[in-house]
Design an enzyme around this catalytic site. Structure first.
Site, PDB file in Angstrom:
ATOM      1  N   ASN A   1     -47.626   8.836  21.582  1.00 40.53           N
ATOM      2  CA  ASN A   1     -47.918   9.403  20.260  1.00 40.53           C
ATOM      3  C   ASN A   1     -47.345  10.815  20.190  1.00 40.53           C
ATOM      4  O   ASN A   1     -47.677  11.672  21.018  1.00 40.53           O
ATOM      5  CB  ASN A   1     -49.424   9.448  20.008  1.00 40.53           C
ATOM      6  CG  ASN A   1     -49.746   9.912  18.596  1.00 40.53           C
ATOM      7  OD1 ASN A   1     -49.831   9.121  17.665  1.00 40.53           O
ATOM      8  ND2 ASN A   1     -49.929  11.209  18.427  1.00 40.53           N
TER       9      ASN A   1
ATOM     10  N   HIS B   1     -45.114  12.214  11.522  1.00 37.70           N
ATOM     11  CA  HIS B   1     -44.761  13.202  10.514  1.00 37.70           C
ATOM     12  C   HIS B   1     -44.193  14.475  11.122  1.00 37.70           C
ATOM     13  O   HIS B   1     -44.574  14.906  12.198  1.00 37.70           O
ATOM     14  CB  HIS B   1     -45.948  13.575   9.602  1.00 37.70           C
ATOM     15  CG  HIS B   1     -47.292  13.355  10.195  1.00 37.70           C
ATOM     16  ND1 HIS B   1     -48.268  12.638   9.555  1.00 37.70           N
ATOM     17  CD2 HIS B   1     -47.821  13.717  11.383  1.00 37.70           C
ATOM     18  CE1 HIS B   1     -49.347  12.586  10.312  1.00 37.70           C
ATOM     19  NE2 HIS B   1     -49.097  13.230  11.429  1.00 37.70           N
TER      20      HIS B   1
ATOM     21  N   GLU C   1       5.002  -9.410 -19.678  1.00 39.22           N
ATOM     22  CA  GLU C   1       4.192  -8.203 -19.799  1.00 39.22           C
ATOM     23  C   GLU C   1       3.606  -8.114 -21.206  1.00 39.22           C
ATOM     24  O   GLU C   1       4.203  -8.587 -22.174  1.00 39.22           O
ATOM     25  CB  GLU C   1       5.035  -6.965 -19.505  1.00 39.22           C
ATOM     26  CG  GLU C   1       5.499  -6.855 -18.064  1.00 39.22           C
ATOM     27  CD  GLU C   1       4.349  -6.761 -17.088  1.00 39.22           C
ATOM     28  OE1 GLU C   1       3.334  -6.097 -17.421  1.00 39.22           O
ATOM     29  OE2 GLU C   1       4.438  -7.373 -16.008  1.00 39.22           O
TER      30      GLU C   1
ATOM     31  N   ASN D   1     -33.313  20.327  22.242  1.00 43.38           N
ATOM     32  CA  ASN D   1     -32.320  19.649  23.080  1.00 43.38           C
ATOM     33  C   ASN D   1     -31.017  20.416  23.257  1.00 43.38           C
ATOM     34  O   ASN D   1     -30.184  20.025  24.070  1.00 43.38           O
ATOM     35  CB  ASN D   1     -32.012  18.265  22.503  1.00 43.38           C
ATOM     36  CG  ASN D   1     -31.500  18.319  21.074  1.00 43.38           C
ATOM     37  OD1 ASN D   1     -31.846  19.224  20.324  1.00 43.38           O
ATOM     38  ND2 ASN D   1     -30.693  17.349  20.686  1.00 43.38           N
TER      39      ASN D   1
ATOM     40  N   ARG E   1     -50.237  28.163  26.020  1.00 44.19           N
ATOM     41  CA  ARG E   1     -50.501  28.991  24.844  1.00 44.19           C
ATOM     42  C   ARG E   1     -50.764  30.422  25.298  1.00 44.19           C
ATOM     43  O   ARG E   1     -51.163  30.668  26.441  1.00 44.19           O
ATOM     44  CB  ARG E   1     -51.747  28.512  24.090  1.00 44.19           C
ATOM     45  CG  ARG E   1     -51.725  27.072  23.616  1.00 44.19           C
ATOM     46  CD  ARG E   1     -53.087  26.722  23.046  1.00 44.19           C
ATOM     47  NE  ARG E   1     -53.175  25.336  22.629  1.00 44.19           N
ATOM     48  CZ  ARG E   1     -54.309  24.635  22.639  1.00 44.19           C
ATOM     49  NH1 ARG E   1     -55.433  25.198  23.061  1.00 44.19           N
ATOM     50  NH2 ARG E   1     -54.318  23.386  22.222  1.00 44.19           N
TER      51      ARG E   1
ATOM     52  N   ALA F   1       0.836  -1.209   0.000  1.00 38.45           N
ATOM     53  CA  ALA F   1       0.000   0.000   0.000  1.00 38.45           C
ATOM     54  C   ALA F   1       0.865   1.251   0.000  1.00 38.45           C
ATOM     55  O   ALA F   1       0.540   2.246   0.644  1.00 38.45           O
ATOM     56  CB  ALA F   1      -0.925  -0.008   1.209  1.00 38.45           C
ATOM     57  N   ALA F   2       1.971   1.189  -0.748  1.00 44.25           N
ATOM     58  CA  ALA F   2       2.916   2.311  -0.737  1.00 44.25           C
ATOM     59  C   ALA F   2       2.750   3.244  -1.929  1.00 44.25           C
ATOM     60  O   ALA F   2       3.427   4.267  -2.005  1.00 44.25           O
ATOM     61  CB  ALA F   2       4.348   1.784  -0.692  1.00 44.25           C
ATOM     62  N   GLY F   3       1.860   2.888  -2.857  1.00 43.16           N
ATOM     63  CA  GLY F   3       1.696   3.711  -4.049  1.00 43.16           C
ATOM     64  C   GLY F   3       1.152   5.092  -3.739  1.00 43.16           C
ATOM     65  O   GLY F   3       0.475   5.305  -2.732  1.00 43.16           O
TER      66      GLY F   3
ATOM     67  N   LYS G   1      -5.133   6.419  -1.312  1.00 43.08           N
ATOM     68  CA  LYS G   1      -5.992   5.669  -2.229  1.00 43.08           C
ATOM     69  C   LYS G   1      -6.705   4.510  -1.539  1.00 43.08           C
ATOM     70  O   LYS G   1      -7.919   4.314  -1.718  1.00 43.08           O
ATOM     71  CB  LYS G   1      -5.166   5.139  -3.404  1.00 43.08           C
ATOM     72  CG  LYS G   1      -5.963   4.265  -4.365  1.00 43.08           C
ATOM     73  CD  LYS G   1      -5.166   3.862  -5.588  1.00 43.08           C
ATOM     74  CE  LYS G   1      -4.070   2.887  -5.266  1.00 43.08           C
ATOM     75  NZ  LYS G   1      -3.445   2.343  -6.501  1.00 43.08           N
TER      76      LYS G   1
END
Length: 451
Positions: free
Chosen positions: A361, A347, A156, A370, A424, A11-13, A24
């Site tokens: 409910n 909703h 190759e 909060n 209210r 994973a050195a690329g 990557k």
């Protein structure tokens, strides 16, 4: 007796084609870095050693691996053979079988790795086992020339003859060898080539020249696809998702439009789960039997109980727990909240840092307030409580069992069990006021138009 196993992951690329500040092999597939997909498969073999060869952005890899593998640094980067040699010190004294893998080839199954190791341990004692495949378009790949399962030559594409190019068996780059053979062969690899690099494939040619057997194991092209660009990353994501969708349906989940459902690497589904179109799962989701996830919902870090209904257009964030047969409806957001069995928020609601008792409910437009700008606070809603529409519950606050909060209330003080809370402003009635207002405004507008 099985030999101990070591895995060397390259994973050195630099990953320049990704055009990214992120390494990557840390780009995610299904919410998990591609390197960790590979490491999970490696872990199924219970390896004695894991060595990841790093170069560019090594600090990112170290953080992602969190001490689960040793790191070996390749600097400068002089080819794949040179990269593998950097792991030699970490494997000092190790006398077992070594798998050579690539961090950007994340989907190699543990069963394929095991097949390579089994071939390595066969009675004819190959020096090297090469993993090969037959792609739909072999143009870019090096060829593996074989006699039976014996590797005669590896070449190759640019160096191959027309006859060799007609061979469809290609080199994946993955190999297995005994540690003592691997590093002895690597010590003899030279950089006598145009790129002045040390190539891993040269160990096959050296072993063949010594009269040693090099064997081939074949695999599905999907198992060894490399990822070097954003386009290939997207293709890998699509490949993984297609596999996971098929797996989910085979296990008893119904996906109404499978191609539109996106899973995380760790999504867990029970039997008879129904998922409607355009649903996205982030990490950490568990869904129990018989739950329904309706269209256009986004869910992460949530546990959903048996028989629950979620959505459409719902968002469940980390820390959400829904009890059996709870319901979360359209345009409801839930975070760090636990809803008891049968609780409902159908909703236009936000529930954050809250506990909601069984059977409660929550009316449309209810908000748990909060956050005070500095700290988060808890809202507790008791069993069978009824919260009227367009209510604001200012935390910290407790609503008792069987309590009712009237619609339009802003609640700042605790509500006891069985209480009705109405908060209210006074409702005023002014007969004829609207008629007088409209009459005055019409006259004013007419006067303005005459000017």
């Amino acid at each position: 007796m099985n030999n101990p196993i070591a895995a060397i992951v390259l994973a050195a690329g630099k990953g320049t084609r990704m055009k990214s500040d992120l390494h990557k092999v840390l780009h995610p597939i299904a919410g998990r870095p591609m390197l960790l997909h590979l490491m999970a498969s490696v872990d199924e073999l219970s390896p004695a050693k894991k060595v990841v060869v790093v170069g560019d952005k090594a600090d990112q890899l170290e953080a992602a691996l969190s001490g689960t593998a040793e790191l070996a640094v390749q600097e400068p980067q002089l080819g794949t053979g040179h990269a593998v040699r950097q792991a030699e010190a970490a494997l000092s004294g190790f006398d077992g079988d070594v798998l050579i893998l690539y961090g950007d080839v994340p989907f190699v199954p543990a069963a394929t790795m095991r097949a390579m190791l089994d071939r390595l341990g066969a009675s004819d004692a190959p020096a090297v086992v090469v993993l090969a495949f037959e792609p739909a378009d072999p143009l870019q790949y090096g060829r593996v020339i074989t006699d039976g399962d014996r590797v005669v030559k590896m070449v190759e594409h640019k160096d191959a003859t027309d006859a060799e190019r007609a061979v469809r068996l290609c080199n994946s780059g993955l190999m297995a060898a005994r540690a003592r053979d691997l590093f002895a062969l690597l010590a003899r690899v030279t950089d006598d080539n145009a790129a002045k690099e040390f190539y891993l494939v040269d160990i096959v040619n050296i072993a063949n020249a010594d009269g040693r057997l090099c064997a081939v194991v074949k695999t599905d092209p999907a198992d060894v696809g490399g990822i070097n660009s954003r386009a290939e990353l997207a293709a890998a994501e699509a490949q993984w998702q297609a596999f996971r969708r098929e797996e989910a349906m085979a296990a008893g989940a119904s996906l109404r439009a499978p191609e539109t459902v996106w899973f995380s690497w760790d999504t867990q589904l029970g039997r008879d789960v129904t998922i409607e179109p355009n649903v996205v799962f982030g990490p950490g989701v568990k869904i129990a039997d018989g739950a329904t996830i309706r269209a256009f919902s986004h869910i992460e870090g949530a546990t959903i109980g048996a028989g629950c209904e979620v959505g459409p257009f719902a968002r469940l964030r980390p820390g959400t727990v829904l009890g059996e047969k709870a319901k979360i409806g359209n345009f409801v957001e839930v975070k760090k909240a636990v809803l008891g069995a049968g609780a409902k928020a159908n909703h236009l609601t936000y529930l954050g840092d809250a506990t909601v008792g069984a059977g409660a409910n929550i009316g449309a437009g209810t908000i748990t307030c909060n956050y005070d700008g500095y700290f988060k606070h808890q809202t507790q809603i008791g069993e069978r409580a009824f919260i009227g529409s367009n209510s604001a519950l200012v935390a910290p606050v407790k609503i008792g069992a069987d309590a009712i909060v009237a619609a339009g209330s802003t609640v700042t003080l605790d509500v006891g069990d069985g209480e009705l809370r109405i908060v209210r402003g006074e409702q005023l009635v002014k007969p004829g006021w609207a008629d007088r207002f409209h009459d005055a405004m019409r006259k004013k507008k007419a006067a303005e138009q005459k000017k």
